[in-house]
Design an enzyme around this catalytic site. Structure first.
Site, PDB file in Angstrom:
ATOM      1  N   ASP A  23       0.889  -1.167   0.000  1.00  0.00           N
ATOM      2  CA  ASP A  23       0.000   0.000   0.000  1.00  0.00           C
ATOM      3  C   ASP A  23       0.923   1.211   0.000  1.00  0.00           C
ATOM      4  O   ASP A  23       1.563   1.509   1.007  1.00  0.00           O
ATOM      5  CB  ASP A  23      -0.892  -0.024   1.249  1.00  0.00           C
ATOM      6  CG  ASP A  23      -1.714   1.259   1.418  1.00  0.00           C
ATOM      7  OD1 ASP A  23      -1.650   2.139   0.535  1.00  0.00           O
ATOM      8  OD2 ASP A  23      -2.417   1.377   2.447  1.00  0.00           O
ATOM      9  N   LYS A  87       2.361  11.240  -3.369  1.00  0.00           N
ATOM     10  CA  LYS A  87       1.353  10.511  -4.139  1.00  0.00           C
ATOM     11  C   LYS A  87       0.389  11.459  -4.855  1.00  0.00           C
ATOM     12  O   LYS A  87      -0.119  11.156  -5.925  1.00  0.00           O
ATOM     13  CB  LYS A  87       0.574   9.603  -3.191  1.00  0.00           C
ATOM     14  CG  LYS A  87      -0.388   8.642  -3.869  1.00  0.00           C
ATOM     15  CD  LYS A  87      -0.971   7.717  -2.826  1.00  0.00           C
ATOM     16  CE  LYS A  87      -1.977   6.750  -3.387  1.00  0.00           C
ATOM     17  NZ  LYS A  87      -2.476   5.840  -2.335  1.00  0.00           N
ATOM     18  N   GLU A 187      -7.399   0.381  -4.562  1.00  0.00           N
ATOM     19  CA  GLU A 187      -7.431   0.276  -3.103  1.00  0.00           C
ATOM     20  C   GLU A 187      -8.752  -0.305  -2.577  1.00  0.00           C
ATOM     21  O   GLU A 187      -8.731  -1.206  -1.737  1.00  0.00           O
ATOM     22  CB  GLU A 187      -7.114   1.632  -2.472  1.00  0.00           C
ATOM     23  CG  GLU A 187      -5.633   1.971  -2.635  1.00  0.00           C
ATOM     24  CD  GLU A 187      -5.300   3.436  -2.422  1.00  0.00           C
ATOM     25  OE1 GLU A 187      -6.176   4.183  -1.908  1.00  0.00           O
ATOM     26  OE2 GLU A 187      -4.184   3.841  -2.754  1.00  0.00           O
ATOM     27  N   ASP A 211     -13.018   5.336   2.682  1.00  0.00           N
ATOM     28  CA  ASP A 211     -11.588   5.439   2.978  1.00  0.00           C
ATOM     29  C   ASP A 211     -11.215   6.869   3.375  1.00  0.00           C
ATOM     30  O   ASP A 211     -11.146   7.767   2.533  1.00  0.00           O
ATOM     31  CB  ASP A 211     -10.789   4.986   1.741  1.00  0.00           C
ATOM     32  CG  ASP A 211      -9.274   4.982   1.984  1.00  0.00           C
ATOM     33  OD1 ASP A 211      -8.812   5.554   2.991  1.00  0.00           O
ATOM     34  OD2 ASP A 211      -8.555   4.408   1.142  1.00  0.00           O
TER      35      ASP A 211
HETATM   36  P1  ADP Z   1      -3.087   7.306   3.894  1.00  0.00           P
HETATM   37  O1  ADP Z   1      -3.998   6.307   3.282  1.00  0.00           O
HETATM   38  O2  ADP Z   1      -3.412   8.711   3.511  1.00  0.00           O
HETATM   39  O3  ADP Z   1      -1.642   6.989   3.700  1.00  0.00           O
HETATM   40  P2  ADP Z   1      -3.620   6.263   6.611  1.00  0.00           P
HETATM   41  O4  ADP Z   1      -4.714   5.347   6.285  1.00  0.00           O
HETATM   42  O5  ADP Z   1      -2.358   5.694   7.115  1.00  0.00           O
HETATM   43  O6  ADP Z   1      -3.339   7.313   5.468  1.00  0.00           O
HETATM   44  O7  ADP Z   1      -4.206   7.275   7.706  1.00  0.00           O
HETATM   45  C1  ADP Z   1      -3.417   8.238   8.304  1.00  0.00           C
HETATM   46  C2  ADP Z   1      -4.292   9.105   9.159  1.00  0.00           C
HETATM   47  O8  ADP Z   1      -4.918   8.309  10.162  1.00  0.00           O
HETATM   48  C3  ADP Z   1      -3.536  10.202   9.871  1.00  0.00           C
HETATM   49  O9  ADP Z   1      -4.221  11.429   9.717  1.00  0.00           O
HETATM   50  C4  ADP Z   1      -3.577   9.744  11.309  1.00  0.00           C
HETATM   51  O10 ADP Z   1      -3.568  10.853  12.204  1.00  0.00           O
HETATM   52  C5  ADP Z   1      -4.892   9.016  11.377  1.00  0.00           C
HETATM   53  N1  ADP Z   1      -4.962   8.093  12.499  1.00  0.00           N
HETATM   54  C6  ADP Z   1      -4.104   7.068  12.778  1.00  0.00           C
HETATM   55  N2  ADP Z   1      -4.471   6.460  13.916  1.00  0.00           N
HETATM   56  C7  ADP Z   1      -5.570   7.104  14.367  1.00  0.00           C
HETATM   57  C8  ADP Z   1      -6.408   6.958  15.523  1.00  0.00           C
HETATM   58  N3  ADP Z   1      -6.163   6.014  16.447  1.00  0.00           N
HETATM   59  N4  ADP Z   1      -7.459   7.810  15.660  1.00  0.00           N
HETATM   60  C9  ADP Z   1      -7.682   8.752  14.738  1.00  0.00           C
HETATM   61  N5  ADP Z   1      -6.939   8.949  13.663  1.00  0.00           N
HETATM   62  C10 ADP Z   1      -5.888   8.133  13.470  1.00  0.00           C
HETATM   63 MG    MG Z   2      -4.701   4.807   2.228  1.00  0.00          MG
END
Ligand code: ADP
Ligand code: MG
Length: 616
Positions: A23, A87, A187, A211
């Site tokens: 991912d 990205k 995705e 998502d």
């Molecule tokens: P992406 O798909 O954009 O790479 P992710 O799916 O990894 O991102 O999500 C990242 C986001 O999730 C960040 O904004 C992070 O602050 C948030 N996040 C991670 N853990 C938590 C949590 N326990 N509660 C709320 N938000 C969270």
């Molecule tokens: Mg993502």
């Protein structure tokens, strides 16, 4: 028959290839694979216990790179050398991103507005493909370290709304990182695979994948029939995510904690870090207490919910729009899958459940679920899982320009991938030695309203009368959605092939707009198509008549020639007036006027030919 390989780096023996799922996220990236023993997908975990690698690259003064958490720590001190959210720039031109230039703290180069963007760090320039490849290299290195094996094959995920250019860019980044990218998958498709939804033979399911990541939000409605994943619609906001939740907290603290707008930049950055901490804490607790630069700040779940409600509202509106675009109602949804770290926020979960009126799938880690699904796909490709089928579809129609600027669709939108299609064309003019093949993507009837992907010339067609050459155009879309176009003149065997690598990408808004336009302009397009067809036919009639009366002037009476010229003029006038009915009517009359002498002359010519003379 199997080959045995020894990994020089690790000294381990390898009897088979491991294919991993990756991912490559806007905020975080990770690698997953299916375990041999349990046959379950797992996210690879480093000794630090973490699975997620922040998608951030830092460059030191000498061009050396660090990726992940250590790079994230440089965000505050060296923003111009620390690249995040790359990205968003994949397959994009400067023109595509200039409206959001404020999002990036580093230097995006604006040289030629239509070319792909470059990022300047110090004296060096990097493409988003190179930058992504650093992240992928790091992931590869980690996976090799964890698995003590050489990793060279991967499945990489991209958002459903990524177009050809963005998919190609992702694939190129993989190749640059030394990975053989076996497949690029959507995705939401991966997320649904991770949950094993709809992937069994003879199963039909309609699902919603919600998502909410770090900086982007999208919701996709998928239909899965017999293992074919069809994206019915996608909606969302590419500038709405967890970062905005953090910002909402910062705003609240600035007013409530009295820090004010005057707080210097450093303080706001520190506040932002604390805000993310608070947000995560509030996913499992009711109250957060912390301090920044000696000032105590706190936040309750209720306060947090209040400040983020407008943002969550926007995602719910997008869900409604996605359903509308898919042409279905909520009760037709068989499952809702939660993806992205931000779906851990209780209010988000609650509102999504309320909207769809059902429980949601959140059993798997929302920030790992996409990688887990990619691993499932990798396992299918490795031939270990024969239970599941998997196919993807084309988001927009693909075709070529034909006479009059009409779009001739060879592969319609939502066709299964991989796919191929072919059609025969011919020349318009006698002795025509070349043919221009222009490839377009889009739903409109006129190519000018669609997007040009590529153009090439088939040259060297031997001289033949118009209509005689047989040019076969073939479209081949491989499993990653990359198009190859070839053209062959069948009589002579002259051939030409291009791989379609678009110059720059479409924004998701543009893709959406193109689909919308095709609906709103459908009526208008039918009218235009009819006019173009009538005009093309009329033009051909004029050309043939012109050639005929030139060639056989001696065989025509003065009156025949004059009447013909008069009718030709009437037809030209009708073409100028763009009056379809009139054009058709005048084409018919010109045909009527010329038929008697044409028949007479041709009969004569035939008699001559029988006497052994050449006709043409
Ligand atoms: P992406 O798909 O954009 O790479 P992710 O799916 O990894 O991102 O999500 C990242 C986001 O999730 C960040 O904004 C992070 O602050 C948030 N996040 C991670 N853990 C938590 C949590 N326990 N509660 C709320 N938000 C969270
Ligand atoms: Mg993502």
């Amino acid at each position: 028959m199997g080959k045995v390989a020894i990994n020089i780096a690790t000294g381990s023996l390898q009897t088979e290839d491991i294919i991993v799922g990756i991912d490559l996220g806007t905020t975080n990236s990770l690698v997953a694979m299916v375990r041999k023993d349990s046959m379950q997908p797992i996210a690879l975990r480093e000794t630090d216990g973490l699975t997620l690698v922040p998608s951030i690259v830092h460059f030191d003064e000498y061009g050396g790179t660090t990726v992940g958490t250590p790079a994230r720590e440089k965000l505050l001190q060296e923003p111009e050398r620390t690249i995040y959210s790359v990205k968003r720039l994949m397959g994009k031109s400067y023109k595509d991103v200039k409206d959001h230039a404020g999002v990036f703290a580093y230097n995006i180069i604006d040289d030629d507005t239509d070319a792909l963007v470059k990022i300047q760090v110090g004296q060096k320039f990097y493409t988003p493909i190179e930058l992504s490849s650093y992240i992928l290299k790091e992931l590869k290195k980690r996976a090799e370290h964890i698995l003590k094996a050489n990793i060279s094959k991967a499945v990489i995920t991209v958002p459903a709304y990524f177009n050809d250019a963005q998919r190609q860019a992702t694939r190129d980044a993989g190749r640059l990182a030394g990975l053989d990218v076996l497949r690029i998958i959507n995705e939401p498709t991966a997320a649904s695979l991770a949950y094993g939804i709809g992937a069994k033979h003879h199963e039909e399911k309609t699902i919603a994948v919600y998502d909410l990541g770090g900086g982007t939000f999208d919701v996709s409605i998928l239909n899965i029939t017999n293992g074919i994943f069809e994206v019915l619609s996608t909606n969302g906001d590419t500038y709405l995510g967890g970062d905005d939740l953090d910002n909402a907290i910062v705003q609240y603290w600035k007013t409530e904690a009295g820090l004010g707008e005057s707080a210097d930049k450093m303080k706001v950055q520190a506040l932002r870090v604390l805000a993310e901490e608070a947000k995560k804490h509030l996913s499992d607790n009711e109250v957060f207490d912390g301090s920044v630069n000696g000032v105590a700040v706190s936040l309750t779940r209720a306060q947090f919910n209040e400040v983020i409600t407008p943002l969550v509202d926007r995602t719910i509106t997008a869900c409604a729009n996605a359903l509308r675009d898919a042409g279905i109602t909520k009760d037709k949804i068989d499952a809702v899958v939660m993806v992205g770290g931000s779906t851990r926020v209780p209010l988000v979960k609650q509102r999504v459940k309320e909207f769809f009126g059902r429980e949601v799938h959140d059993e798997l880690n929302p920030d790992e679920v996409v990688a887990l699904g990619a691993a499932v796909q990798a396992d299918i490709l490795a031939g270990n899982n024969t239970e599941m089928l998997l196919l993807d579809v084309t988001p927009l129609s693909l075709g070529i320009e034909t006479m009059g600027g009409l779009m001739d669709v060879l592969i319609p939108r939502n066709s299964k991938i991989p796919n191929k299609a072919g059609r025969q064309y011919t020349t318009q003019k006698d002795g025509q030695s070349g043919m221009r093949i222009s490839v377009f993507q889009g739903e409109r009837d006129l190519v000018k309203d669609n997007r040009k992907l590529a153009e090439f010339n088939l040259t060297g067609i031997p001289g033949m009368p118009a209509g005689l050459p047989k040019v076969e155009v073939n479209f081949l879309i491989d499993a990653d959605g990359i198009l190859k176009v070839s053209a062959t003149e069948l009589r002579s065997g002259v051939a030409q092939t291009v791989e379609v690598k678009p110059q720059y990408g479409l924004t998701d808004e543009q893709v959406e707009q193109m689909l919308l336009d095709s609906l709103t302009h459908a009526k208008e397009d039918i009218g235009t198509r009819a006019l173009v067809e009538a005009t093309t036919e009329a033009q051909q009639m004029l050309d043939t008549t012109e050639r005929f009366i030139e060639k056989y002037r001696a065989d025509l009476t003065e009156e025949e020639a004059a009447t013909t010229r008069a009718h030709m003029q009437l037809l030209r006038d009708a073409i100028t007036a763009k009056d379809k009915d009139k054009i058709q009517q005048e084409t018919e009359s010109l045909n009527e006027v010329s038929r008697p002498y044409a028949e007479r002359v041709m009969e004569g010519a035939l008699k001559d030919a029988m006497k052994g003379k050449k006709v043409i």
